[in-house]
Design an enzyme around this catalytic site. Structure first.
Site, PDB file in Angstrom:
ATOM      1  N   ARG B 117       0.813  -1.236   0.000  1.00 18.75           N
ATOM      2  CA  ARG B 117       0.000   0.000   0.000  1.00 18.75           C
ATOM      3  C   ARG B 117       0.836   1.270   0.000  1.00 18.75           C
ATOM      4  O   ARG B 117       0.373   2.328   0.426  1.00 18.75           O
ATOM      5  CB  ARG B 117      -0.976   0.009   1.165  1.00 18.75           C
ATOM      6  N   LYS B 139       1.616  10.875 -12.164  1.00 19.34           N
ATOM      7  CA  LYS B 139       0.698   9.932 -12.809  1.00 19.34           C
ATOM      8  C   LYS B 139       1.439   8.623 -13.042  1.00 19.34           C
ATOM      9  O   LYS B 139       2.477   8.608 -13.706  1.00 19.34           O
ATOM     10  CB  LYS B 139       0.214  10.479 -14.139  1.00 19.34           C
ATOM     11  N   GLU B 181       6.550  16.408 -26.705  1.00 13.58           N
ATOM     12  CA  GLU B 181       6.013  16.916 -25.431  1.00 13.58           C
ATOM     13  C   GLU B 181       6.615  18.283 -25.096  1.00 13.58           C
ATOM     14  O   GLU B 181       5.939  19.141 -24.530  1.00 13.58           O
ATOM     15  CB  GLU B 181       6.272  15.925 -24.286  1.00 13.58           C
ATOM     16  N   LYS B 223       5.488  22.129 -16.308  1.00 12.71           N
ATOM     17  CA  LYS B 223       4.640  21.041 -15.817  1.00 12.71           C
ATOM     18  C   LYS B 223       4.471  21.144 -14.302  1.00 12.71           C
ATOM     19  O   LYS B 223       3.370  20.950 -13.767  1.00 12.71           O
ATOM     20  CB  LYS B 223       5.212  19.672 -16.207  1.00 12.71           C
ATOM     21  N   GLU B 233      -5.988  16.808 -11.372  1.00 14.11           N
ATOM     22  CA  GLU B 233      -6.587  17.075 -12.675  1.00 14.11           C
ATOM     23  C   GLU B 233      -8.076  17.389 -12.613  1.00 14.11           C
ATOM     24  O   GLU B 233      -8.895  16.761 -13.256  1.00 14.11           O
ATOM     25  CB  GLU B 233      -6.334  15.899 -13.645  1.00 14.11           C
ATOM     26  N   ARG B 237      -4.768  21.180 -15.118  1.00 12.05           N
ATOM     27  CA  ARG B 237      -3.843  20.085 -15.439  1.00 12.05           C
ATOM     28  C   ARG B 237      -4.225  19.375 -16.734  1.00 12.05           C
ATOM     29  O   ARG B 237      -3.363  18.824 -17.423  1.00 12.05           O
ATOM     30  CB  ARG B 237      -3.793  19.069 -14.287  1.00 12.05           C
ATOM     31  N   ASN B 241      -2.781  17.485 -21.497  1.00 12.88           N
ATOM     32  CA  ASN B 241      -3.216  16.410 -22.388  1.00 12.88           C
ATOM     33  C   ASN B 241      -3.498  16.883 -23.810  1.00 12.88           C
ATOM     34  O   ASN B 241      -4.128  16.169 -24.586  1.00 12.88           O
ATOM     35  CB  ASN B 241      -4.476  15.744 -21.813  1.00 12.88           C
ATOM     36  N   HIS B 244      -3.496  14.423 -26.606  1.00 13.08           N
ATOM     37  CA  HIS B 244      -3.428  13.078 -26.022  1.00 13.08           C
ATOM     38  C   HIS B 244      -4.699  12.266 -26.254  1.00 13.08           C
ATOM     39  O   HIS B 244      -4.625  11.040 -26.324  1.00 13.08           O
ATOM     40  CB  HIS B 244      -3.121  13.149 -24.530  1.00 13.08           C
ATOM     41  N   HIS B 248      -3.841   8.974 -27.814  1.00 12.62           N
ATOM     42  CA  HIS B 248      -4.107   7.678 -27.164  1.00 12.62           C
ATOM     43  C   HIS B 248      -4.908   6.767 -28.091  1.00 12.62           C
ATOM     44  O   HIS B 248      -4.679   5.553 -28.127  1.00 12.62           O
ATOM     45  CB  HIS B 248      -4.861   7.872 -25.850  1.00 12.62           C
ATOM     46  N   HIS B 261       4.821   7.029 -27.989  1.00 12.52           N
ATOM     47  CA  HIS B 261       3.860   7.957 -27.383  1.00 12.52           C
ATOM     48  C   HIS B 261       4.019   9.376 -27.946  1.00 12.52           C
ATOM     49  O   HIS B 261       3.048  10.026 -28.326  1.00 12.52           O
ATOM     50  CB  HIS B 261       4.030   7.957 -25.866  1.00 12.52           C
TER      51      HIS B 261
END
Lengths: 356, 356
Positions: B117, B139, B181, B223, B233, B237, B241, B244, B248, B261
């Site tokens: 955890r 992330k 990016e 960033k 987000e 934030r 993306n 993206h 994606h 990517h």
């Protein structure tokens, strides 16, 4: 209906406890989007899924039905929940509802923590053990072949509904397993509650509603109090693991699901209590009272025959409570108060592991 | 050596940026126990693992070597990290160090978030893309066959070491993917940085240390600024993306790893920019400047031939940014400023998806 508040700042949530309390009015305010994924198992689904569906008439309801048992609490079956969520196109406003015992709750909670990095989560626990234990405190996760609950997250639900009407269909063995955790709360935190349990154990086994409601309420109250003081288990929260370091070793050794979690905790708690007695923290009379209460609850009080001290030590060495190689144990400082320590005579631990 | 502070309250952490800066003095203060698990891949291990080991002489060091590529960023290979941690008996004081690109960083971060955890986590990103993107912001996660990054956690490292000497061994295609990016940061947040990139793109492609250091520093700074305002987000934030949602879809459609990517982000950003231009937010001259910068960076500026608008819409519908069925897109409000909206003409989106 009684209610309790688990006080964790922005992650606070209510627990409602009572008989036949599950309703749309209770659930709907805690569902923020229009999608709901109910996660349950093949045993629970025929019993309660229709009742729950009737409380979700305003929502898109999808269902994941897991196989029943601790043996399936693994990454592979966790992925079954993600498969359903993605194939039904659940977005990050979805709500996961865990309908089942501790395994369903732990897996659903971890799925909710991980799906799209965190979605809404409600617990509807259907066993005594899950009502008094896994539904409070936010520990979620799955097992690994080499250790129990090794993969998971701290993740709090928005709401817990502990409906004690579910006990009518609970098999005796599951009821007893739940009582092991109830007894633990008395042992670690509240001597008076332990005495109440000694006096009321027959009523509880006879499934008296009033007695069960009180036992669930007081157990949740103790756990909520402990967790509010120490959400991430830096200190007092470890008390809740009385008997669990021994118990997890038993569960892992026997194969997940062969012993129920509560059964392993009962035998493990007796081992912790025996060590506490050898160290002079509790009397032999108190040790006998603890043994008698577990026995009356139809719970095991000794470890499996085939477990050697070496097997225990090897399995206990991967426990999460190990720090830099030294096994830390939760022991009793007195009846009604626990302590966490790695300062115990090794020969006395060995004697306990040998069943002496 | 330059340093940046990512300001996230109790989860704040530093990023160090420079050439040949990896050392025991830099790492050791962020390792709290005696166990370290380095997670890397079969491409990176022969290049940098020995250097990293030399910085960890005071610790028990174990290593997990993953196969290289986005195709292996899944639950099954995540479990490889847990297998190593448990078989080497790592306890909750262990530190996971991600040595590699974005895939290694995302997987190691999620493993650190989930093992017992949550354990300590350090990032040593070895690609331009991971230095400017995945190493900042917390992330973490893995892919699911039905959607990218669908399973994960927000989990912050204790430390990021961005050593730009790694660019010497980076293949051209990976360098270009990282530039996608970098260019994005200019587009969403800083027109002056976009202009600096237009002027310095040749120096960057020639791997000029000074230019690369500045590009990494300014990208991380942007960033960090965005993430500090909105860790989970809820708002700004999402600007990160840009490109993206389209990207994606391209990655999922082509099969993870076929397009890098950054390549998918470049083509996706062009689609977002085209829609922004159709809506009158940027001029056709600005759109051409964006296209030219991507082309100079050797990046694709159109989607794969075999992707139909239907394929895009179907894949975009499972994106995390979808709310109650409506696809929300990150678009440009102007050159240097992004916006998130589900208010765009559907026919203009369709035209973009058809490559018009």
């Amino acid at each position: 209906m009684q209610s309790l508040h688990v006080d964790l700042g922005v992650r606070s949530y209510p627990i409602y406890i009572g008989e036949n309390i599950l309703s749309e009015d209770l659930l709907a305010p805690y569902i923020y989007g229009r999608q709901v994924m109910v996660v349950t198992n093949e045993t629970i689904a025929p019993l309660y899924l229709d009742d729950l569906r009737k409380c979700l008439t305003k929502f898109q309801v999808d269902v994941t039905i897991l196989p029943d048992g601790e043996a399936y609490k693994d990454l592979q079956h966790l992925n079954q929940i993600f498969d359903e969520l993605l194939s039904k196109r659940h977005n990050r406003t979805t709500t996961l509802i865990a309908l089942g015992g501790g395994v369903v709750g732990d897996m659903t909670g971890f799925a909710a923590a991980s799906y799209q990095r965190g979605v809404n989560f409600i617990q509807v626990p259907t066993t005594l053990l899950s009502q008094v234990d896994s539904s409070v405190g936010g520990k979620t996760g799955v097992n690994h072949p080499l250790g129990k609950n090794m993969i998971g997250a701290f993740y709090q639900p928005q709401l817990v509904v502990a409906d004690i009407s579910v006990f009518k269909s609970l098999v005796d063995r599951e009821l007893s397993a739940g009582l092991a955790e109830v007894i633990k709360y008395g042992l670690i935190y509240d001597e008076a509650f332990f005495c109440w349990l000694e006096e009321n154990i027959e009523r509880l086994l006879a499934r008296d509603s009033e007695a069960l409601s009180y036992a669930v309420y007081r157990s949740c109250e103790i756990k909520a109090e402990v967790v509010a003081q120490d959400e991430r288990e830096g200190g007092i929260r470890a008390w809740l693991n009385l008997g669990h370091t021994f118990g997890h070793a038993i569960e892992t050794h026997q194969g997940y699901g062969v012993w129920l979690h509560g059964e392993a905790v009962a035998a493990g708690t007796m081992m912790a209590a025996s060590l506490s007695q050898k160290m002079g923290c509790i009397s032999s009379d108190e040790l006998n009272r603890i043994r008698l209460l577990f026995e009356k609850s139809n719970l095991p009080v000794i470890a499996p025959d085939d477990m050697t001290p070496e097997a225990f030590l090897s399995l206990m060495a991967v426990d999460k409570k190990v720090l830099d190689g030294r096994i830390r144990l939760v022991l009793l400082e007195s009846l009604g108060r626990a302590t966490v320590t790695d300062d115990y005579p090794q020969d006395q631990l060995n004697a306990v592991l040998q069943g002496q």
